[in-house]
Write a protein that holds these residues in place. Sequence first.
Motif, PDB file in Angstrom:
ATOM      1  N   UNK A  33       0.945  -1.172   0.199  1.00 29.89           N
ATOM      2  CA  UNK A  33       0.024  -0.031   0.262  1.00 29.89           C
ATOM      3  C   UNK A  33       0.925   1.395  -0.260  1.00 29.89           C
ATOM      4  N   UNK A  34       0.518   2.008  -0.886  1.00 23.05           N
ATOM      5  CA  UNK A  34       1.604   3.417  -1.144  1.00 23.05           C
ATOM      6  C   UNK A  34       0.489   4.437  -0.674  1.00 23.05           C
ATOM      7  N   UNK A  48       8.687  10.531  -6.794  1.00 23.71           N
ATOM      8  CA  UNK A  48       9.628   9.542  -6.592  1.00 23.71           C
ATOM      9  C   UNK A  48       9.038   8.194  -5.976  1.00 23.71           C
ATOM     10  N   UNK A  49       8.176   8.526  -5.025  1.00 20.48           N
ATOM     11  CA  UNK A  49       7.563   7.387  -4.338  1.00 20.48           C
ATOM     12  C   UNK A  49       6.758   6.647  -5.326  1.00 20.48           C
ATOM     13  N   UNK A  50       5.871   7.416  -5.840  1.00 22.70           N
ATOM     14  CA  UNK A  50       4.864   6.744  -6.682  1.00 22.70           C
ATOM     15  C   UNK A  50       5.701   6.134  -7.870  1.00 22.70           C
ATOM     16  N   UNK A  51       6.512   6.717  -8.524  1.00 15.08           N
ATOM     17  CA  UNK A  51       7.319   6.271  -9.750  1.00 15.08           C
ATOM     18  C   UNK A  51       7.971   4.935  -9.308  1.00 15.08           C
ATOM     19  N   UNK A  52       8.540   4.930  -8.344  1.00 17.82           N
ATOM     20  CA  UNK A  52       9.390   3.778  -7.667  1.00 17.82           C
ATOM     21  C   UNK A  52       8.255   2.631  -7.746  1.00 17.82           C
ATOM     22  N   UNK A  53       7.193   2.942  -6.964  1.00 18.65           N
ATOM     23  CA  UNK A  53       6.306   1.807  -6.837  1.00 18.65           C
ATOM     24  C   UNK A  53       5.610   1.321  -8.205  1.00 18.65           C
ATOM     25  N   UNK A  54       5.247   2.070  -8.977  1.00 22.53           N
ATOM     26  CA  UNK A  54       4.907   1.928 -10.376  1.00 22.53           C
ATOM     27  C   UNK A  54       5.823   1.139 -11.048  1.00 22.53           C
ATOM     28  N   UNK A  55       7.195   1.493 -11.081  1.00 15.69           N
ATOM     29  CA  UNK A  55       8.163   0.517 -11.821  1.00 15.69           C
ATOM     30  C   UNK A  55       8.371  -0.752 -11.218  1.00 15.69           C
ATOM     31  N   UNK A  62       4.849 -10.427  -9.010  1.00 20.12           N
ATOM     32  CA  UNK A  62       4.406 -11.187  -7.824  1.00 20.12           C
ATOM     33  C   UNK A  62       4.248 -10.019  -6.732  1.00 20.12           C
ATOM     34  N   UNK A  63       4.497  -8.695  -7.097  1.00 21.31           N
ATOM     35  CA  UNK A  63       4.533  -7.695  -6.233  1.00 21.31           C
ATOM     36  C   UNK A  63       2.959  -6.937  -6.816  1.00 21.31           C
ATOM     37  N   UNK A  64       2.137  -6.349  -5.802  1.00 22.52           N
ATOM     38  CA  UNK A  64       0.929  -5.771  -6.185  1.00 22.52           C
ATOM     39  C   UNK A  64       0.993  -4.332  -5.627  1.00 22.52           C
ATOM     40  N   UNK A  65       0.758  -3.419  -6.141  1.00 18.82           N
ATOM     41  CA  UNK A  65       0.910  -1.989  -5.650  1.00 18.82           C
ATOM     42  C   UNK A  65      -0.626  -1.221  -5.528  1.00 18.82           C
ATOM     43  N   UNK A  66      -0.758  -0.819  -4.482  1.00 15.84           N
ATOM     44  CA  UNK A  66      -2.174  -0.112  -4.440  1.00 15.84           C
ATOM     45  C   UNK A  66      -1.796   1.574  -4.135  1.00 15.84           C
ATOM     46  N   UNK A 272      15.326   5.617  -5.705  1.00 16.45           N
ATOM     47  CA  UNK A 272      16.228   4.438  -5.512  1.00 16.45           C
ATOM     48  C   UNK A 272      15.961   3.754  -4.085  1.00 16.45           C
ATOM     49  N   UNK A 273      15.634   4.600  -2.965  1.00 16.42           N
ATOM     50  CA  UNK A 273      15.584   4.086  -1.745  1.00 16.42           C
ATOM     51  C   UNK A 273      14.149   3.365  -1.677  1.00 16.42           C
ATOM     52  N   UNK A 274      13.066   3.860  -2.132  1.00 15.09           N
ATOM     53  CA  UNK A 274      11.818   3.247  -2.169  1.00 15.09           C
ATOM     54  C   UNK A 274      11.729   1.808  -2.975  1.00 15.09           C
ATOM     55  N   UNK A 275      12.569   1.897  -4.159  1.00 14.53           N
ATOM     56  CA  UNK A 275      12.474   0.594  -4.870  1.00 14.53           C
ATOM     57  C   UNK A 275      13.448  -0.483  -3.926  1.00 14.53           C
ATOM     58  N   UNK A 276      14.504  -0.019  -3.424  1.00 15.08           N
ATOM     59  CA  UNK A 276      15.386  -0.972  -2.586  1.00 15.08           C
ATOM     60  C   UNK A 276      14.371  -1.577  -1.495  1.00 15.08           C
TER      61      UNK A 276
END
Length: 343
Positions: A33-34, A48-55, A62-66, A272-276
Amino acid sequence: MKYLSCIISFLLLFSISCSNSSNENIEKKFSVGVFIPGVTSGNPTYEMLNNAALDIAKEYPNIEIKILEAGYNQSQWEQKLTSFVAQKNFDIVITSNPAMPEICNNISKNFKNQKFIVTDSYYEGNSQIATYMFNQYEQSFILGYAAALISKSDMKNIVDTKKIGFIVSQEFPLLSKYIIPGYIEGAQSVDKDIELDYRVIGNWYDVNKALGLAESMIKNNVNVTAVIAGSASVGVIEAFKDASKYIVFNDTDEYVKAPGTILLCGQLEQYKLVKQLIIEAFNNSSNIEYGKAKIIGMKDGYLDILTDSKYYSNYMPKDIQIKIEALVADIKNGNIIFEMNEL
Ligand code: RBF
């Protein structure tokens, strides 16, 4: 006959529901959940948070983002995050800004299994919450150092003054404890008599108010300002561009919006941080320490000063470039250390 068809349809339904639930088990995705505490567009840390989660969602099936964009009304955030957490069944909730850990802390009491990751914040002692704070002092020190050098230079339209500017949307502890002091101390390392012209817009979206404050700052003889104003920063850029004055920009690469006006940009490596963090959470990595707060900066690769842009190398005077890059190198290789503590 009627009785038999009833039995058949019951068996059919039973088998369908069994096969559904076994599919669900196989396909149960890692659910993230974002929560965007504000508006994504025009607000660098949220973009950056939004784009990292979408990418991540594109790269990891196997990862689902809302994503929930909660809007500018801060008094609604706790209720909105509570409903978000209550309705979904998130493995983690990730959000970002220094006010969010308190809100997650309140919500955690009613949702004991919910884990929260909060970037751009500092909070310790809740075993459901992990936080990550960028070393904002470093970024602001360098921007303040650059602002003072530009303001004392012989660039076009520079007037003789001891003042440098900072225009912000809202006051918050990270700003008053680290961001503003870093900026002033960076500037005063060039000239100890430099003073701050400080203006507060009052929200993150009022472009006209930001423009008015910037114009009045320019009338007050300010040559250079910093700005942390989310989507309202457009007004500051317009006023400084029209007056042919200068801006140093926190958090993100904004050069292209006003080449020759925006002379230096910092970069929070929030993408970078959010993706990681999402990948680490997905892998159940022990790197994420719930209950703890981490501070990350230039030496660790989570903060940068964007000196590799053509807009910087074309417009920033060469003698100032040399000084900025020497300071950046000293911080990156650990010769100069600016420590931050708790908020
Ligand atoms: N930064 C933005 O760019 N846009 C926002 O809408 C925004 N909202 C914020 C709300 C609160 C309550 C706080 C404490 C900070 C907010 N920030 C926002 C600041 C952001 O988290 C970050 O600290 C600054 O951009 C400096 O890096």
